[in-house]
Design an enzyme around this catalytic site. Structure first.
Site, mmCIF file in Angstrom:
data_model
loop_
_atom_site.group_PDB
_atom_site.id
_atom_site.type_symbol
_atom_site.label_atom_id
_atom_site.label_comp_id
_atom_site.label_asym_id
_atom_site.label_seq_id
_atom_site.Cartn_x
_atom_site.Cartn_y
_atom_site.Cartn_z
ATOM 1 N N GLY A 145 0.799 -1.215 0.000
ATOM 2 C CA GLY A 145 0.000 0.000 0.000
ATOM 3 C C GLY A 145 0.833 1.267 0.000
ATOM 4 N N GLY A 146 2.098 1.150 -0.414
ATOM 5 C CA GLY A 146 2.941 2.329 -0.525
ATOM 6 C C GLY A 146 3.215 3.020 0.791
ATOM 7 N N SER B 43 5.172 -5.641 -2.000
ATOM 8 C CA SER B 43 5.316 -4.227 -2.326
ATOM 9 C C SER B 43 5.941 -3.478 -1.147
ATOM 10 C CB SER B 43 3.965 -3.637 -2.729
ATOM 11 O OG SER B 43 4.123 -2.324 -3.242
ATOM 12 N N ASP C 188 6.299 -4.711 -14.074
ATOM 13 C CA ASP C 188 6.413 -3.867 -12.888
ATOM 14 C C ASP C 188 7.511 -2.829 -13.117
ATOM 15 O OD1 ASP C 188 6.663 -2.727 -10.384
ATOM 16 O OD2 ASP C 188 7.067 -4.597 -9.330
ATOM 17 N N HIS D 209 2.608 -4.651 -11.127
ATOM 18 C CA HIS D 209 2.925 -4.510 -9.713
ATOM 19 C C HIS D 209 1.698 -4.837 -8.861
ATOM 20 C CE1 HIS D 209 5.368 -3.083 -6.361
ATOM 21 N NE2 HIS D 209 4.261 -2.534 -5.874
#
Length: 363
Positions: free
Chosen positions: A135-136, A212, A317, A347
């Site tokens: 989720g960055g 991620s 990605d 991604h």
């Protein structure tokens, strides 16, 4: 030229007939694949076309990310993704039980623990996968349906206990807050007396895993954990970094080629790092770029602990070149690392596509 391993499915890093063969099968896989990886990395050396100039962003990254920046440095997240509740009742007709356990109330951190139902009928203990969601660093939760389903299926198919960690989000809590929460979660796992953990977890067979941004957290939490007393945390056997989220000030070939990739556009990627990193540092900080600064030297801690590392990525990605760079550097540093890179996809594909997730951990 981008490196890919041209397999339709991933070799079963997790797959084992009985859970006691989990780590043995991992080692067998790693030995068999390590020489193949080395050969391909040398023979198909990446063309890392880089540039230091900034690519102008023609779009509002906050609008693209659906964020509203606030004057006090926080953000408003207008749309909350779907969430799923835990299911702890053993009388429910479910293959995997799950429940939420508080880690630190003052930080609102907690873990959702997944227990395969079959464990209830066996006295032997299971490996533990400590999972960090993506989720960055800005979005989502351990309760988000996308990660709840992923962990549920993985616990069932792999026959392992999964502890999915709820960590603090940026920009309200910038890095290294998430890493600190991750290490605190490991210490909590070691000392917590919840019956699911004490009765069913083999504390000598623990893996840190993340996708991620969660892959970034698993990596950096591993570095932090490697520096603490081994008696304070469970015995970590390896790191599983699924499309780990890394960047840098110089653009790679895959970032330039996939600048407008809809799942992780370059402008959005830059904005996520701007919101997550400590104020005043750039994307060559070692939290973001493990190949810069003191990052390469810190890899020695992974080697000294003897951990295995699995890094996965795919050709669609924008971050794939970063991931391959990480594998290559780990190899040079003597880390026991295995890389798996496939063509196509995007991604976060394994978070959205159950079939791709199953390819990741085997069945």
């Amino acid at each position: 030229m981008m490196i890919v391993f041209k397999h339709s499915t991933m070799m079963p890093f997790f797959s084992f007939t009985h859970y006691k063969s989990f780590w043995r099968s991992s080692i067998a896989f790693a030995f068999a694949f390590a020489f193949f990886l080395t050969f391909l990395l040398i023979a198909n050396s990446l063309t890392l076309q880089t540039q230091s100039t900034t690519i102008p962003c023609n779009k509002d990254p906050y609008k693209e990310l659906n964020l509203i920046p606030n004057p006090n440095g926080t953000v408003t997240r207008p749309n909350k993704p779907p969430q799923s509740p835990p299911a702890p009742d053993p009388n429910l007709n479910t293959l995997v039980l799950s429940k939420d356990l508080s880690i630190n109330q003052s930080k609102s951190t907690w873990a959702r623990v997944y227990l395969p139902r079959v464990a209830l009928d066996h006295s032997s203990k299971l490996p533990l996968l400590v999972f960090f969601h993506g989720g960055g660093f800005i979005f989502l939760s351990a309760a988000s349906t996308i990660f709840h389903d992923f962990c549920f299926n993985m616990a069932n198919d792999v026959v392992a206990v999964v502890a999915s960690i709820e960590y603090r989000l940026a920009p309200e809590h910038r890095l290294p807050a998430a890493y600190e929460d991750a290490v605190e979660a490991l210490q909590w796992i070691k000392t917590n007396r919840d019956d699911w953990l004490t009765n069913y977890v083999d504390y000598s067979n623990v893996f840190l895993m993340g996708s991620s941004a969660g892959g970034n957290i698993a990596y950096n939490a591993g570095l932090h954990a490697a520096a603490v007393d081994e008696n304070q945390i469970p015995k970590i056997q390896g790191l599983i970094l699924v499309q780990p989220f890394f960047s840098g000030t110089r653009r790679t070939g895959s970032e330039l080629r996939l600048e407008n990739e809809p799942h992780l556009a370059l402008c959005a990627n830059d904005a996520l790092w701007e919101l997550s990193l400590p104020v005043g540092v750039d994307r060559d900080h070692e939290y973001c770029n493990p190949t810069a600064g003191n990052g390469p030297a810190r890899m020695g801690m992974i080697k000294r602990r003897g951990w295995w590392v699995l890094v996965t990525g795919c050709g669609g990605d924008p971050l794939v070149d970063r991931q391959v760079q990480l594998v290559r550097l780990m190899q040079r540093k003597g880390v026991r690392v295995v890389g798996h890179f496939t063509p196509g996809d995007y991604h976060g594909v394994q978070d959205r596509d159950p079939l791709k997730a199953r390819e990741l951990y085997g069945w």
